[in-house]
Design a protein around this motif. Structure first.
Motif, PDB file in Angstrom:
ATOM      1  N   LYS A 116       1.263 -22.678  13.153  1.00 16.56           N
ATOM      2  CA  LYS A 116       0.571 -22.685  14.451  1.00 16.56           C
ATOM      3  C   LYS A 116      -0.446 -21.558  14.579  1.00 16.56           C
ATOM      4  CE  LYS A 116       4.431 -24.869  16.910  1.00 16.56           C
ATOM      5  NZ  LYS A 116       5.408 -24.751  18.020  1.00 16.56           N
ATOM      6  N   LEU A 117      -0.518 -20.703  13.563  1.00 16.92           N
ATOM      7  CA  LEU A 117      -1.487 -19.595  13.570  1.00 16.92           C
ATOM      8  C   LEU A 117      -2.614 -19.875  12.590  1.00 16.92           C
ATOM      9  CD1 LEU A 117       0.942 -16.516  13.517  1.00 16.92           C
ATOM     10  CD2 LEU A 117      -0.018 -17.681  15.519  1.00 16.92           C
ATOM     11  N   SER A 118      -3.758 -19.270  12.850  1.00 16.63           N
ATOM     12  CA  SER A 118      -4.874 -19.390  11.903  1.00 16.63           C
ATOM     13  C   SER A 118      -4.601 -18.515  10.689  1.00 16.63           C
ATOM     14  CB  SER A 118      -6.178 -18.951  12.578  1.00 16.63           C
ATOM     15  OG  SER A 118      -6.150 -17.544  12.814  1.00 16.63           O
ATOM     16  N   GLY A 119      -5.422 -18.677   9.654  1.00 19.29           N
ATOM     17  CA  GLY A 119      -5.254 -17.882   8.441  1.00 19.29           C
ATOM     18  C   GLY A 119      -5.359 -16.392   8.711  1.00 19.29           C
ATOM     19  N   GLY A 120      -6.337 -16.002   9.512  1.00 23.31           N
ATOM     20  CA  GLY A 120      -6.509 -14.591   9.834  1.00 23.31           C
ATOM     21  C   GLY A 120      -5.373 -14.037  10.656  1.00 23.31           C
ATOM     22  N   GLN A 121      -4.859 -14.853  11.585  1.00 22.96           N
ATOM     23  CA  GLN A 121      -3.736 -14.410  12.414  1.00 22.96           C
ATOM     24  C   GLN A 121      -2.478 -14.230  11.578  1.00 22.96           C
ATOM     25  OE1 GLN A 121      -3.818 -17.596  15.286  1.00 22.96           O
ATOM     26  NE2 GLN A 121      -4.942 -16.387  16.797  1.00 22.96           N
ATOM     27  N   LYS A 122      -2.228 -15.173  10.684  1.00 19.19           N
ATOM     28  CA  LYS A 122      -1.056 -15.047   9.808  1.00 19.19           C
ATOM     29  C   LYS A 122      -1.146 -13.775   8.967  1.00 19.19           C
ATOM     30  CE  LYS A 122      -1.221 -19.207   7.884  1.00 19.19           C
ATOM     31  NZ  LYS A 122      -0.820 -20.364   7.042  1.00 19.19           N
ATOM     32  N   GLN A 123      -2.350 -13.508   8.481  1.00 21.63           N
ATOM     33  CA  GLN A 123      -2.520 -12.340   7.621  1.00 21.63           C
ATOM     34  C   GLN A 123      -2.281 -11.050   8.392  1.00 21.63           C
ATOM     35  OE1 GLN A 123      -2.408 -12.912   4.701  1.00 21.63           O
ATOM     36  NE2 GLN A 123      -3.982 -12.091   3.389  1.00 21.63           N
ATOM     37  N   ARG A 124      -2.715 -11.019   9.644  1.00 17.80           N
ATOM     38  CA  ARG A 124      -2.515  -9.808  10.448  1.00 17.80           C
ATOM     39  C   ARG A 124      -1.046  -9.608  10.806  1.00 17.80           C
ATOM     40  NH1 ARG A 124      -7.056 -10.579  14.915  1.00 17.80           N
ATOM     41  NH2 ARG A 124      -7.349 -12.607  13.911  1.00 17.80           N
ATOM     42  N   VAL A 125      -0.314 -10.697  11.046  1.00 16.73           N
ATOM     43  CA  VAL A 125       1.128 -10.578  11.276  1.00 16.73           C
ATOM     44  C   VAL A 125       1.810 -10.040  10.018  1.00 16.73           C
ATOM     45  CG1 VAL A 125       3.262 -11.875  11.692  1.00 16.73           C
ATOM     46  CG2 VAL A 125       1.231 -12.364  13.056  1.00 16.73           C
ATOM     47  N   ALA A 126       1.370 -10.530   8.848  1.00 15.19           N
ATOM     48  CA  ALA A 126       1.933 -10.062   7.582  1.00 15.19           C
ATOM     49  C   ALA A 126       1.639  -8.581   7.368  1.00 15.19           C
ATOM     50  CB  ALA A 126       1.374 -10.889   6.428  1.00 15.19           C
ATOM     51  N   ILE A 127       0.454  -8.150   7.766  1.00 16.66           N
ATOM     52  CA  ILE A 127       0.098  -6.732   7.621  1.00 16.66           C
ATOM     53  C   ILE A 127       0.912  -5.877   8.589  1.00 16.66           C
ATOM     54  CG2 ILE A 127      -1.783  -5.063   7.921  1.00 16.66           C
ATOM     55  CD1 ILE A 127      -3.698  -7.298   6.952  1.00 16.66           C
ATOM     56  N   ALA A 128       1.124  -6.394   9.804  1.00 14.71           N
ATOM     57  CA  ALA A 128       1.959  -5.676  10.783  1.00 14.71           C
ATOM     58  C   ALA A 128       3.362  -5.480  10.218  1.00 14.71           C
ATOM     59  CB  ALA A 128       2.011  -6.454  12.092  1.00 14.71           C
ATOM     60  N   ARG A 129       3.832  -6.475   9.514  1.00  9.67           N
ATOM     61  CA  ARG A 129       5.147  -6.417   8.884  1.00  9.67           C
ATOM     62  C   ARG A 129       5.211  -5.249   7.891  1.00  9.67           C
ATOM     63  NH1 ARG A 129       6.634 -12.267   6.885  1.00  9.67           N
ATOM     64  NH2 ARG A 129       5.238 -11.737   5.173  1.00  9.67           N
ATOM     65  N   VAL A 130       4.140  -5.081   7.118  1.00 14.76           N
ATOM     66  CA  VAL A 130       4.108  -4.000   6.125  1.00 14.76           C
ATOM     67  C   VAL A 130       3.956  -2.643   6.813  1.00 14.76           C
ATOM     68  CG1 VAL A 130       2.901  -3.091   4.107  1.00 14.76           C
ATOM     69  CG2 VAL A 130       3.169  -5.551   4.388  1.00 14.76           C
ATOM     70  N   PHE A 131       3.154  -2.584   7.905  1.00 14.36           N
ATOM     71  CA  PHE A 131       3.048  -1.343   8.675  1.00 14.36           C
ATOM     72  C   PHE A 131       4.433  -0.899   9.145  1.00 14.36           C
ATOM     73  CE2 PHE A 131      -1.614  -1.671   9.402  1.00 14.36           C
ATOM     74  CZ  PHE A 131      -1.940  -0.332   9.264  1.00 14.36           C
ATOM     75  N   LEU A 132       5.229  -1.867   9.600  1.00  9.70           N
ATOM     76  CA  LEU A 132       6.557  -1.541  10.112  1.00  9.70           C
ATOM     77  C   LEU A 132       7.481  -1.079   8.980  1.00  9.70           C
ATOM     78  CD1 LEU A 132       7.934  -1.550  12.872  1.00  9.70           C
ATOM     79  CD2 LEU A 132       8.800  -3.839  12.369  1.00  9.70           C
ATOM     80  N   LYS A 133       7.282  -1.617   7.803  1.00 11.68           N
ATOM     81  CA  LYS A 133       8.085  -1.198   6.650  1.00 11.68           C
ATOM     82  C   LYS A 133       7.738   0.229   6.239  1.00 11.68           C
ATOM     83  CE  LYS A 133       9.384  -2.584   1.964  1.00 11.68           C
ATOM     84  NZ  LYS A 133       9.204  -3.549   0.857  1.00 11.68           N
ATOM     85  N   ASN A 134       6.467   0.587   6.394  1.00 10.21           N
ATOM     86  CA  ASN A 134       5.984   1.941   6.090  1.00 10.21           C
ATOM     87  C   ASN A 134       6.296   2.353   4.656  1.00 10.21           C
ATOM     88  OD1 ASN A 134       4.711   4.389   6.631  1.00 10.21           O
ATOM     89  ND2 ASN A 134       6.606   5.359   7.343  1.00 10.21           N
ATOM     90  N   PRO A 135       5.794   1.600   3.666  1.00  9.79           N
ATOM     91  CA  PRO A 135       6.121   1.902   2.261  1.00  9.79           C
ATOM     92  C   PRO A 135       5.244   3.032   1.704  1.00  9.79           C
ATOM     93  CG  PRO A 135       4.645   0.030   2.369  1.00  9.79           C
ATOM     94  CD  PRO A 135       4.907   0.423   3.795  1.00  9.79           C
ATOM     95  N   SER A 136       5.688   3.597   0.601  1.00  8.98           N
ATOM     96  CA  SER A 136       4.898   4.641  -0.063  1.00  8.98           C
ATOM     97  C   SER A 136       3.812   4.036  -0.945  1.00  8.98           C
ATOM     98  CB  SER A 136       5.810   5.527  -0.906  1.00  8.98           C
ATOM     99  OG  SER A 136       6.791   6.138  -0.110  1.00  8.98           O
ATOM    100  N   ILE A 137       4.043   2.809  -1.415  1.00  2.30           N
ATOM    101  CA  ILE A 137       3.084   2.134  -2.297  1.00  2.30           C
ATOM    102  C   ILE A 137       2.686   0.812  -1.644  1.00  2.30           C
ATOM    103  CG2 ILE A 137       2.762   1.040  -4.554  1.00  2.30           C
ATOM    104  CD1 ILE A 137       4.792   3.038  -5.666  1.00  2.30           C
ATOM    105  N   LEU A 138       1.395   0.555  -1.643  1.00  3.39           N
ATOM    106  CA  LEU A 138       0.864  -0.656  -1.042  1.00  3.39           C
ATOM    107  C   LEU A 138       0.230  -1.518  -2.129  1.00  3.39           C
ATOM    108  CD1 LEU A 138       0.156  -2.267   1.549  1.00  3.39           C
ATOM    109  CD2 LEU A 138      -1.946  -0.915   1.682  1.00  3.39           C
ATOM    110  N   VAL A 139       0.571  -2.802  -2.129  1.00  3.71           N
ATOM    111  CA  VAL A 139       0.003  -3.741  -3.090  1.00  3.71           C
ATOM    112  C   VAL A 139      -0.730  -4.831  -2.318  1.00  3.71           C
ATOM    113  CG1 VAL A 139       0.490  -5.419  -4.904  1.00  3.71           C
ATOM    114  CG2 VAL A 139       1.801  -3.295  -4.798  1.00  3.71           C
ATOM    115  N   LEU A 140      -2.020  -4.988  -2.587  1.00  6.78           N
ATOM    116  CA  LEU A 140      -2.832  -6.005  -1.922  1.00  6.78           C
ATOM    117  C   LEU A 140      -3.335  -6.985  -2.976  1.00  6.78           C
ATOM    118  CD1 LEU A 140      -4.985  -3.557   0.273  1.00  6.78           C
ATOM    119  CD2 LEU A 140      -2.821  -4.652   0.893  1.00  6.78           C
ATOM    120  N   ASP A 141      -2.853  -8.203  -2.920  1.00  2.78           N
ATOM    121  CA  ASP A 141      -3.235  -9.208  -3.917  1.00  2.78           C
ATOM    122  C   ASP A 141      -4.106 -10.276  -3.261  1.00  2.78           C
ATOM    123  OD1 ASP A 141      -3.486 -10.904  -6.039  1.00  2.78           O
ATOM    124  OD2 ASP A 141      -1.345 -11.228  -6.358  1.00  2.78           O
ATOM    125  N   GLU A 142      -5.424 -10.144  -3.441  1.00  6.17           N
ATOM    126  CA  GLU A 142      -6.384 -11.098  -2.862  1.00  6.17           C
ATOM    127  C   GLU A 142      -6.129 -11.271  -1.369  1.00  6.17           C
ATOM    128  OE1 GLU A 142      -8.752 -12.214  -4.683  1.00  6.17           O
ATOM    129  OE2 GLU A 142      -8.097 -12.649  -6.718  1.00  6.17           O
TER     130      GLU A 142
END
Length: 588
Positions: free
Chosen positions: A478-504
């Protein structure tokens, strides 16, 4: 360990419930065994006796009161308790089995999921696991209760007339021979049917997920034909099983129907010659049903247990699937890392028969650095970053994190320090809030909203119909591609990892969404070691190091300016992309 031995590990905690169910069942099955005796008493001691009508009436009333109390007042709660405890036991065992299976499949490596269809795995966890209930309900409960009923019935029959009892059970050897002969083939037919069902479910699951593609290419008729082929395969195997069951039942029922004819013939002869009372003959004939009903159930139990055994084999086969990625005995829990990464002569391939995907990769990444991996598709970029969280294990070389081999860290602690944003991030059905909280299920409301704001997701979320409580559908459809991606990024912000991996992470988005996401990714990458797999080279010119990978090898490494001056592979890729971009703009 055999399938049954492994399965009984799940049964063992509930042995008391099994025993209680059997004891209650013995009472339940014993009650109907009194009915033929009551019939014998009424016929011989009342109807054919010489006592007065008043006395007959009085005794009939007394025996019927006893019968009503036994069959109505006592049997009803016994029947309820027997059914309740039987279902309680099997449901608990099935609950534990599915929990164990779910925990198991989460530990299987990505390689397993690449080689097995999702629908087939689900079929084993749902359909096959459900079939195993018969092992407990039928094999551990009903079989013993039916044997108990048989024993008591035969005891009563022998007490009434030994010779007639021998006639009644004369066909027993035919039952044993039939079960041994006919059910040998049933197991294979059942397993074959289950496999065909799993294949059809796997195909269906895949195609339902890909329904937009089917519609866009107008493949409805083509897919209908393909599904029909698999459905027909299942039908043929189901019919083969049905045919064999029908043959089995016809033979068993014929044997069963022979016994009453023999009893009628011999029993009638005995009554005619005065060796047996009419009441005893009627009661004996009534016991035939008490004898052959459990016997028929025992034969049917053979069918159920054969089918359950075939399903159990498939469940245990899944449960015994070995783990590719496991903690080593000396693995440590790492609570904090700085983010230094060393790839030391790393070589990797997906299996022993395939070519090397990566060959002697030598690379050191300092804490806080941003490293971009570029190159043509299939060069090994995504494979390289998947090795860091140990989605796969390397065959040669070492990967060190803060100078500690990743194989010497527990998998859970290793992955807890790594946050991943992929091109196609998977969101789960549920609310926006639930999907963001996957980054840290224990986070408080303020932390969750702060993560959404950092990901440039808060504004669009509050404008959804129910805000953070909005259901987003399967895979976030029900979300657009950009919206899904931002929710996924929010998820990683909340995890607060030391290493970030961005694959395409932005390659499939429109320019506006890409701008918002690039902005949030810049915040996310700050003060973290960041690995980027990029398709659009214009998005990684800021990287501390750019690594060009071709055919599994590092061809170039340096900053954007350094690589442009070298006029090598990166230079050509960058210019080709810029030229294409200019041509696209001119075409407008």
């Amino acid at each position: 360990m055999t399938s049954f031995k492994l399965y009984f590990k799940f049964v063992k905690p509930y042995w008391k419930l099994v025993l209680i169910t059997i004891l209650i069942g013995m009472v339940k099955f014993a009650i109907p065994l009194t009915l033929p005796l009551i019939m014998k008493y009424i016929i011989d001691d009342l109807l054919l006796s010489t006592i007065s009508i008043a006395e007959k009436t009085q005794k009939l009333i007394e025996v019927m009161i006893f019968a009503f109390v036994l069959f109505v007042i006592i049997r009803a709660p016994i029947e309820y308790l027997r059914q309740y405890f039987a279902q309680l036991t099997t449901s608990r065992i099935l609950y534990d089995l599915r929990n164990q299976l779910y925990a198991h499949i989460q530990k299987l490596s990505l390689r397993y999921y690449q080689n097995h269809r999702t629908g087939e795995i689900i079929s084993r966890m749902i359909n096959d696991a459900e079939q195993t209930k018969s092992i407990v309900e039928t094999g551990l409960m009903n079989v013993w209760l039916d044997l108990f009923t048989l024993t008591i019935a035969i005891a009563f029959m022998i007490h009434m007339d030994f010779g007639l009892t021998m006639v009644a059970i004369a066909v027993f050897p035919l039952y044993a021979f039939s079960v041994k002969t006919l059910y040998k083939k049933l197991r294979n037919l059942t397993k074959s049917r289950s496999q065909a069902l799993a294949e059809m479910q796997g195909y269906l699951h895949e195609k339902v997920n890909g329904i937009p593609v089917i519609k866009s290419f107008t493949l409805e008729d083509y897919e209908k034909e393909n599904f029909g082929f698999r459905n027909n395969k299942f039908l043929n195997r189901a019919l083969a099983l049905t045919k064999w069951n029908a043959i089995t039942n016809s033979i068993i029922n014929t044997i069963t129907d022979t016994a009453p004819l023999l009893v009628l013939a011999y029993g009638g002869y005995q009554v005619i010659h005065g060796n047996l009372t009419i009441g005893a003959f009627v009661a004996f004939y009534a016991y035939l049903d008490r004898l052959y009903s459990p016997l028929r159930r025992l034969v049917n139990s053979s069918t159920e247990l054969t089918q359950a055994s075939a399903s159990l084999d498939r469940v245990i086969e899944l449960m015994n699937e070995p783990y590719d990625i496991v903690d080593s005995p000396q693995a440590k829990i790492v609570h904090k890392i700085k983010g230094k990464i060393d790839f030391q002569d790393v070589s990797f391939r997906y299996d022993n028969t395939s070519d090397w995907v990566l060959n002697k990769i030598q690379l050191t990444i300092q804490p806080g650095e941003t490293i971009a991996f570029v190159g043509m598709s299939g060069g090994g970029k995504s494979s390289l970053i998947s090795l860091l969280p140990r989605f796969y294990d390397i065959q040669q070389g070492n990967i060190l994190l803060d100078d500690l081999n990743v194989k010497d860290m527990t998998i859970k602690s290793l992955r807890s320090h790594i946050g991943m944003v992929l091109q196609d991030n998977i969101l789960f059905s549920g609310t926006v809030r639930e999907n963001i909280l996957l980054g840290n299920p224990n986070a408080v409301e303020e932390e969750m909203i702060s993560a959404a704001k950092a990901a440039n997701a808060h504004d669009f979320i509050v404008n959804l119909p129910k805000g953070y409580e909005t259901e987003i559908g399967e895979r976030g459809m029900k979300l657009s591609g950009g919206q899904k991606q931002r929710v996924a990024i929010a998820r990683v912000f909340l995890k607060n990892p030391s290493i970030l991996v961005l694959d395409e992470a932005t390659s499939a988005l429109d320019l506006e969404s890409e701008h918002l996401i690039q902005e949030s990714l810049s915040k996310l990458a700050k003060n973290r070691t960041t690995l980027i797999v990029a398709h659009r080279l214009s998005t990684i010119t800021h990287a501390d190091q750019i690594v060009v990978i071709e055919n599994g090898e590092i061809k170039e490494i340096g900053t954007h300016d350094q690589l442009m001056k070298e006029a090598g592979a990166y230079f050509r890729l960058f210019n080709v992309q810029n030229l294409n971009s200019v041509e696209q703009l001119q075409s407008f």
